[in-house]
Design a protein around this motif. Structure first.
Motif, PDB file in Angstrom:
ATOM      1  N   PRO A 115       0.673  -1.196  -0.126  1.00  0.00           N
ATOM      2  CA  PRO A 115      -0.013   0.091   0.026  1.00  0.00           C
ATOM      3  C   PRO A 115       0.711   1.181  -0.201  1.00  0.00           C
ATOM      4  O   PRO A 115       0.202   2.289  -0.239  1.00  0.00           O
ATOM      5  CB  PRO A 115      -0.795  -0.117   1.264  1.00  0.00           C
ATOM      6  N   PHE A 116       2.076   1.344   0.382  1.00  0.00           N
ATOM      7  CA  PHE A 116       2.865   2.485   0.568  1.00  0.00           C
ATOM      8  C   PHE A 116       3.967   2.452  -0.801  1.00  0.00           C
ATOM      9  O   PHE A 116       4.649   3.118  -0.723  1.00  0.00           O
ATOM     10  CB  PHE A 116       3.751   2.581   1.630  1.00  0.00           C
ATOM     11  N   SER A 117       3.635   1.518  -1.664  1.00  0.00           N
ATOM     12  CA  SER A 117       4.656   1.640  -3.025  1.00  0.00           C
ATOM     13  C   SER A 117       4.270   3.086  -3.702  1.00  0.00           C
ATOM     14  O   SER A 117       3.177   3.710  -3.590  1.00  0.00           O
ATOM     15  CB  SER A 117       4.286   0.663  -3.850  1.00  0.00           C
ATOM     16  N   ILE A 118       5.172   3.516  -4.390  1.00  0.00           N
ATOM     17  CA  ILE A 118       5.125   4.588  -5.215  1.00  0.00           C
ATOM     18  C   ILE A 118       3.849   4.746  -6.171  1.00  0.00           C
ATOM     19  O   ILE A 118       2.939   5.932  -6.166  1.00  0.00           O
ATOM     20  CB  ILE A 118       6.415   4.995  -5.971  1.00  0.00           C
ATOM     21  N   ARG A 119       3.689   3.446  -6.796  1.00  0.00           N
ATOM     22  CA  ARG A 119       2.545   3.438  -7.701  1.00  0.00           C
ATOM     23  C   ARG A 119       1.159   3.842  -6.895  1.00  0.00           C
ATOM     24  O   ARG A 119       0.300   4.436  -7.390  1.00  0.00           O
ATOM     25  CB  ARG A 119       2.377   2.052  -8.358  1.00  0.00           C
ATOM     26  N   ARG A 120       0.948   2.875  -5.897  1.00  0.00           N
ATOM     27  CA  ARG A 120      -0.187   3.062  -5.087  1.00  0.00           C
ATOM     28  C   ARG A 120      -0.464   4.400  -4.444  1.00  0.00           C
ATOM     29  O   ARG A 120      -1.359   4.703  -4.423  1.00  0.00           O
ATOM     30  CB  ARG A 120      -0.278   1.992  -4.015  1.00  0.00           C
TER      31      ARG A 120
END
Length: 411
Positions: A115-120
């Motif tokens: 959930p903390f990925s750059i994309r998300r």
């Protein structure tokens, strides 16, 4: 039992840490840290319990140690240099992956990495913009002068992390009150333990509710994909939720308010930001303000697992280490003219989010929130200015996250 003469001598000679900032210079690290950086970059200091961990002040040494597997973040280690009596008791009761080593650190952290990925996080930008705009509408319709902390800086990240986690924002007064107790170094241990348990009980009930009625949020994802499958216990999920809830609003709220105050006292830099529609300038300003202010102001805490030779010193196995990243981010060897706030500086290599495997999980979210805030607030409120003199603003000298308790502004 006879005292060790070497330890006694070292303790008597060590200076107290944390150190005081210079009067009238609330945006700068304590001047003594700069002196140590130049003269004794790895030296002993004395903390609240009388122990004398090593203090590391140079940027390169900090990065090297934060990436070194011989350095432990485990707060269960008896030589861990706790920040305060309350932090010692809190860590004894409940640890999070922030204060664990691998493999437990990796096992728990990976449950919330996606959930903390750059994309998300980038996908959340329109929702964050809507929250910022709505909060500004509310502030501008309210009293003038206003406290920017209560009217804007605290509600924005609180609403964002509530939406991400699936925590009702209606409960913000409750969780903000507990959080305030947990981030202050002078909170009595028994009071801090009660605050922590209240938050854990609250998050445990939420996880149970998500198991029964999952939604489209992170706590539901933890409940359905991790707790229901046996990968996490409900207690572990509640502990992760508590960590994310506190970190998700406390740090960003302080950066919004303190960053705004710093810009108000650097009007040329503020004008650059206000008058530009270049997203790259806004993103660069965020990195520079993170470097310049470094709100984790009492150091990253570690323990050596083996003897380590660094900077002309030997850190022995079992000795505590404090990495003073606030002054590391002012190291002239890494950042030329480091005391200048320069929005055009290439500052992304700062250590405001730490470094290595324990680097801040939520940094993509913090960056997007700050980009939206710094790119919106000053354009929408171009006449924003302090309503009181700098010496009347209450700074947070009593916690391990630096900022301001109040920021009276007018427009």
């Amino acid at each position: 039992m006879t005292a060790n003469p070497e330890t006694t001598t070292r303790s008597a000679a060590a200076e107290d840490y944390p150190m005081r900032r210079a009067p009238g210079c609330p945006f700068d690290p304590p001047p003594r840290l700069r002196e140590l950086q130049a003269e004794a970059p790895i030296t002993r200091v004395r903390i609240w319990d009388g122990s004398t961990p090593w203090l590391v002040t140079r940027y390169d040494d900090q990065r090297a140690l934060l990436a070194d597997r011989r350095i432990s973040a485990d707060s269960g280690n008896s030589h861990y240099p706790y920040q305060s009596p309350s932090q010692k008791e809190l860590r004894r009761q409940t640890q999070t992956f922030l204060t664990m080593d691998n493999p437990e650190h990796a096992r728990l952290r990976r449950t919330v990495t996606a959930p903390f990925s750059i994309r998300r996080v980038e996908a959340l930008r329109p929702a964050i913009q809507a929250i910022v705009d709505a909060q500004l509408d509310e502030m501008l319709a309210g009293p003038n002068p206003a406290d920017l902390v209560e009217a804007f800086a605290l509600p924005v990240p609180s609403r964002v992390i509530c939406e991400l986690l699936g925590v009702p924002y209606a409960d913000h007064e409750f969780f903000q009150a507990q959080s305030r107790l947990l981030v202050k170094n002078d909170t009595p241990p028994e009071q801090a333990l009660v605050a922590q348990q209240r938050l854990l009980d609250y998050l445990d009930e939420l996880v149970a509710a998500k198991l029964a009625h999952p939604g489209d949020d992170l706590l539901s994802e933890l409940a359905v994909r991790r707790v229901a499958t046996g990968e996490l216990t409900r207690g572990e999920a509640a502990s992760i939720g508590r960590l994310l809830l506190i970190a998700g609003h406390e740090t960003t709220a302080n950066m919004i308010a303190l960053g705004t105050l710093a810009l108000l006292h650097h009007p040329e830099r503020l004008a650059e930001l206000r008058e530009s529609d270049d997203p790259a300038l806004v993103a660069g300003a965020v990195e520079e303000l993170l470097r310049y202010l470094t709100i984790v102001a009492t150091g990253r805490r570690r323990v050596a697992l083996e003897d380590i030779e660094i900077g002309g010193q030997t850190i022995r196995a079992g000795e505590g280490v404090i990495l003073a990243t606030d002054v590391g981010n002012r190291d002239p060897a890494a950042f030329p003219d480091p005391d200048r706030l320069d929005l055009h500086r290439s500052a992304r290599h700062h250590v405001a989010f730490g470094f290595g495997v324990h680097q801040c999980l939520g940094q993509p979210l913090a960056r997007v929130e700050l980009q939206v805030v710094y790119g919106t607030l000053y354009r929408r409120v171009p006449s924003l200015r302090p309503a009181v003199d700098l010496d009347r603003i209450p700074f947070k000298h009593d916690g391990f996250i630096y900022g301001v308790y109040e920021l009276p502004v007018t427009w």
